[in-house]
Design a protein around this motif. Sequence first.
Motif, PDB file in Angstrom:
ATOM      1  N   UNK A 169       0.798  -1.229   0.000  1.00 44.46           N
ATOM      2  CA  UNK A 169       0.000   0.000   0.000  1.00 44.46           C
ATOM      3  C   UNK A 169       0.835   1.287   0.000  1.00 44.46           C
ATOM      4  N   UNK A 170       2.023   1.297   0.713  1.00 41.24           N
ATOM      5  CA  UNK A 170       2.797   2.546   0.651  1.00 41.24           C
ATOM      6  C   UNK A 170       3.362   2.801  -0.746  1.00 41.24           C
ATOM      7  N   UNK A 171       3.692   1.711  -1.472  1.00 40.16           N
ATOM      8  CA  UNK A 171       4.212   1.908  -2.837  1.00 40.16           C
ATOM      9  C   UNK A 171       3.146   2.523  -3.728  1.00 40.16           C
ATOM     10  N   UNK A 172       1.914   2.063  -3.572  1.00 45.70           N
ATOM     11  CA  UNK A 172       0.831   2.627  -4.369  1.00 45.70           C
ATOM     12  C   UNK A 172       0.479   4.041  -3.911  1.00 45.70           C
ATOM     13  N   UNK A 173       0.699   4.270  -2.600  1.00 45.93           N
ATOM     14  CA  UNK A 173       0.317   5.574  -2.055  1.00 45.93           C
ATOM     15  C   UNK A 173      -1.116   5.596  -1.578  1.00 45.93           C
ATOM     16  N   UNK A 174      -1.648   4.422  -1.238  1.00 45.39           N
ATOM     17  CA  UNK A 174      -2.989   4.388  -0.669  1.00 45.39           C
ATOM     18  C   UNK A 174      -2.946   5.028   0.711  1.00 45.39           C
ATOM     19  N   UNK A 175      -3.953   5.823   1.026  1.00 44.60           N
ATOM     20  CA  UNK A 175      -3.981   6.487   2.335  1.00 44.60           C
ATOM     21  C   UNK A 175      -5.244   6.143   3.119  1.00 44.60           C
ATOM     22  N   UNK A 176      -6.225   5.569   2.450  1.00 42.77           N
ATOM     23  CA  UNK A 176      -7.491   5.331   3.130  1.00 42.77           C
ATOM     24  C   UNK A 176      -8.151   4.102   2.527  1.00 42.77           C
ATOM     25  N   UNK A 177      -9.211   3.649   3.205  1.00 40.24           N
ATOM     26  CA  UNK A 177     -10.056   2.606   2.625  1.00 40.24           C
ATOM     27  C   UNK A 177     -11.464   3.171   2.501  1.00 40.24           C
ATOM     28  N   UNK A 178     -12.157   2.912   1.371  1.00 41.91           N
ATOM     29  CA  UNK A 178     -11.597   2.336   0.149  1.00 41.91           C
ATOM     30  C   UNK A 178     -10.820   3.381  -0.674  1.00 41.91           C
ATOM     31  N   UNK A 179      -9.821   2.883  -1.414  1.00 42.79           N
ATOM     32  CA  UNK A 179      -8.985   3.743  -2.260  1.00 42.79           C
ATOM     33  C   UNK A 179      -8.672   2.938  -3.527  1.00 42.79           C
ATOM     34  N   UNK A 180      -9.114   3.458  -4.660  1.00 44.60           N
ATOM     35  CA  UNK A 180      -9.049   2.703  -5.914  1.00 44.60           C
ATOM     36  C   UNK A 180      -7.868   3.153  -6.786  1.00 44.60           C
ATOM     37  N   UNK A 181      -7.192   2.172  -7.370  1.00 44.79           N
ATOM     38  CA  UNK A 181      -6.151   2.422  -8.384  1.00 44.79           C
ATOM     39  C   UNK A 181      -6.506   1.583  -9.606  1.00 44.79           C
ATOM     40  N   UNK A 182      -6.773   2.236 -10.719  1.00 46.88           N
ATOM     41  CA  UNK A 182      -7.050   1.484 -11.946  1.00 46.88           C
ATOM     42  C   UNK A 182      -5.797   1.494 -12.820  1.00 46.88           C
ATOM     43  N   UNK A 183      -5.374   0.285 -13.183  1.00 42.86           N
ATOM     44  CA  UNK A 183      -4.183   0.145 -14.030  1.00 42.86           C
ATOM     45  C   UNK A 183      -4.608  -0.361 -15.397  1.00 42.86           C
ATOM     46  N   UNK A 184      -3.840   0.021 -16.420  1.00 42.73           N
ATOM     47  CA  UNK A 184      -4.126  -0.540 -17.740  1.00 42.73           C
ATOM     48  C   UNK A 184      -3.359  -1.852 -17.886  1.00 42.73           C
ATOM     49  N   UNK A 185      -3.414  -2.430 -19.069  1.00 43.05           N
ATOM     50  CA  UNK A 185      -2.779  -3.721 -19.357  1.00 43.05           C
ATOM     51  C   UNK A 185      -1.302  -3.743 -18.975  1.00 43.05           C
ATOM     52  N   UNK A 186      -0.634  -2.594 -19.150  1.00 39.62           N
ATOM     53  CA  UNK A 186       0.804  -2.517 -18.882  1.00 39.62           C
ATOM     54  C   UNK A 186       1.101  -2.064 -17.448  1.00 39.62           C
ATOM     55  N   UNK A 187       0.100  -2.151 -16.602  1.00 38.22           N
ATOM     56  CA  UNK A 187       0.206  -1.762 -15.192  1.00 38.22           C
ATOM     57  C   UNK A 187       0.481  -0.264 -15.031  1.00 38.22           C
ATOM     58  N   UNK A 188       0.135   0.526 -16.024  1.00 36.17           N
ATOM     59  CA  UNK A 188       0.288   1.970 -15.898  1.00 36.17           C
ATOM     60  C   UNK A 188      -0.961   2.529 -15.203  1.00 36.17           C
ATOM     61  N   UNK A 189      -0.732   3.347 -14.168  1.00 38.83           N
ATOM     62  CA  UNK A 189      -1.838   3.882 -13.367  1.00 38.83           C
ATOM     63  C   UNK A 189      -2.644   4.880 -14.199  1.00 38.83           C
ATOM     64  N   UNK A 190      -3.952   4.623 -14.325  1.00 35.15           N
ATOM     65  CA  UNK A 190      -4.811   5.470 -15.161  1.00 35.15           C
ATOM     66  C   UNK A 190      -5.850   6.235 -14.353  1.00 35.15           C
ATOM     67  N   UNK A 191      -6.105   5.766 -13.130  1.00 31.79           N
ATOM     68  CA  UNK A 191      -7.103   6.456 -12.297  1.00 31.79           C
ATOM     69  C   UNK A 191      -6.777   6.180 -10.833  1.00 31.79           C
ATOM     70  N   UNK A 192      -6.914   7.212  -9.996  1.00 29.95           N
ATOM     71  CA  UNK A 192      -6.731   7.062  -8.541  1.00 29.95           C
ATOM     72  C   UNK A 192      -7.888   7.766  -7.857  1.00 29.95           C
ATOM     73  N   UNK A 193      -8.563   7.075  -6.948  1.00 31.43           N
ATOM     74  CA  UNK A 193      -9.574   7.814  -6.199  1.00 31.43           C
ATOM     75  C   UNK A 193     -10.742   7.019  -5.679  1.00 31.43           C
TER      76      UNK A 193
END
Lengths: 175, 200
Positions: free
Chosen positions: B130-154
Amino acid sequence: MGNLTLIQCRFSRTRSWLLLVGWLFALSAGFSQTQEVPVYPSFDALQPVFSSGADTTYVINFWATWCKPCVKELPYFEEAYESYQGQPVRIILVSLDFPNQIESRLLPFIREKGLRSDVVVLTDPDANAWIPRIAEEWSGAIPATLVVNGTNRVFREGDFESLADLREFIRSCNN
Amino acid sequence: MIRSLLMMILLVLGTISLQAGNDPGYKIGDQATDFKLKNVDGKLVSLADYKDAKGYIIIFTCNHCPFSIAYEDRIIELHRKFAPKGFPVIAINPNDPEVQPDDSFAAMQARASEKSFPFAYLMDEGQKIYPQYGATRTPHVFILDKNRVVQYIGAIDDNHSDPSAVKRRYVEDAVAALEAGREPEETFTRAVGCTIKAKK
């Protein structure tokens, strides 16, 4: 510093009306203790509450009864409330409890704990819109505390370790 | 020439480390790390296991947090709707169960079975992910594309307390955009949530 302009008293007819609705809601909830608990359905209605006094330091804590670290640090805010009596410091505990738990959970909690600081409830669900108006750097996790005095402001996402920690934080706003 | 090049490199390195120090966690466009975390069925799960995935809906969530609970059914729906289209939900509990016993592995298993979670519900054992992603709360969403590139946070949507009053479905909109080969319009939103529980 971009947020400062937002924390200014801007009463409009709609907002006053919402405020009234909030008060009526709290009253109709049968709360007849030492303090009323206004419910603000929108952030616009809440904002004037902590922006009216020019020389007042507002300590605004965002919490909820179900949030463990929030409840743990509440005594520090209560102690601060006592120790700042007679000084232009106002402590406002903004509860983010769910609308359907205000009567069943929040009001009994306030009674049981005998909270003396001002408690208000914010039920505005569109957090993405109002969170950055409190602090651009806030992710939305609670507890979180904003201290604001005129153009000075400090913000913390996370809890306080002690009363001394909280007092130091409040002091840092006016430095 | 060499000296000025060195200076340039030093400057660039300095800026990078400053940025990393100031603001931990991923931003839109960063490539997210894969992981190997224990699922409620006892098996280890990695993003690489999802061979046909076109992207990933990673949700840091947990058992105890009222906001997570309020979103449970909506998270199940997201998986049911988007996993068949190649965007599975992968839920990760980031909390230290010693600090929050309601989020123990056994409690996760119990909740997953009660609600018949159709998605993986993983434990961030050791709290490395979670610290690598930068999650700070629950729930906290990270959407990645096929190449694991972060496309949405929130946030999942714009109304935690009343699903019927939702106006903006941030996660659905973002996934729909990725599905259509576009970038999501809204890439970062905020929401109230519970802090992630860790020892101090």
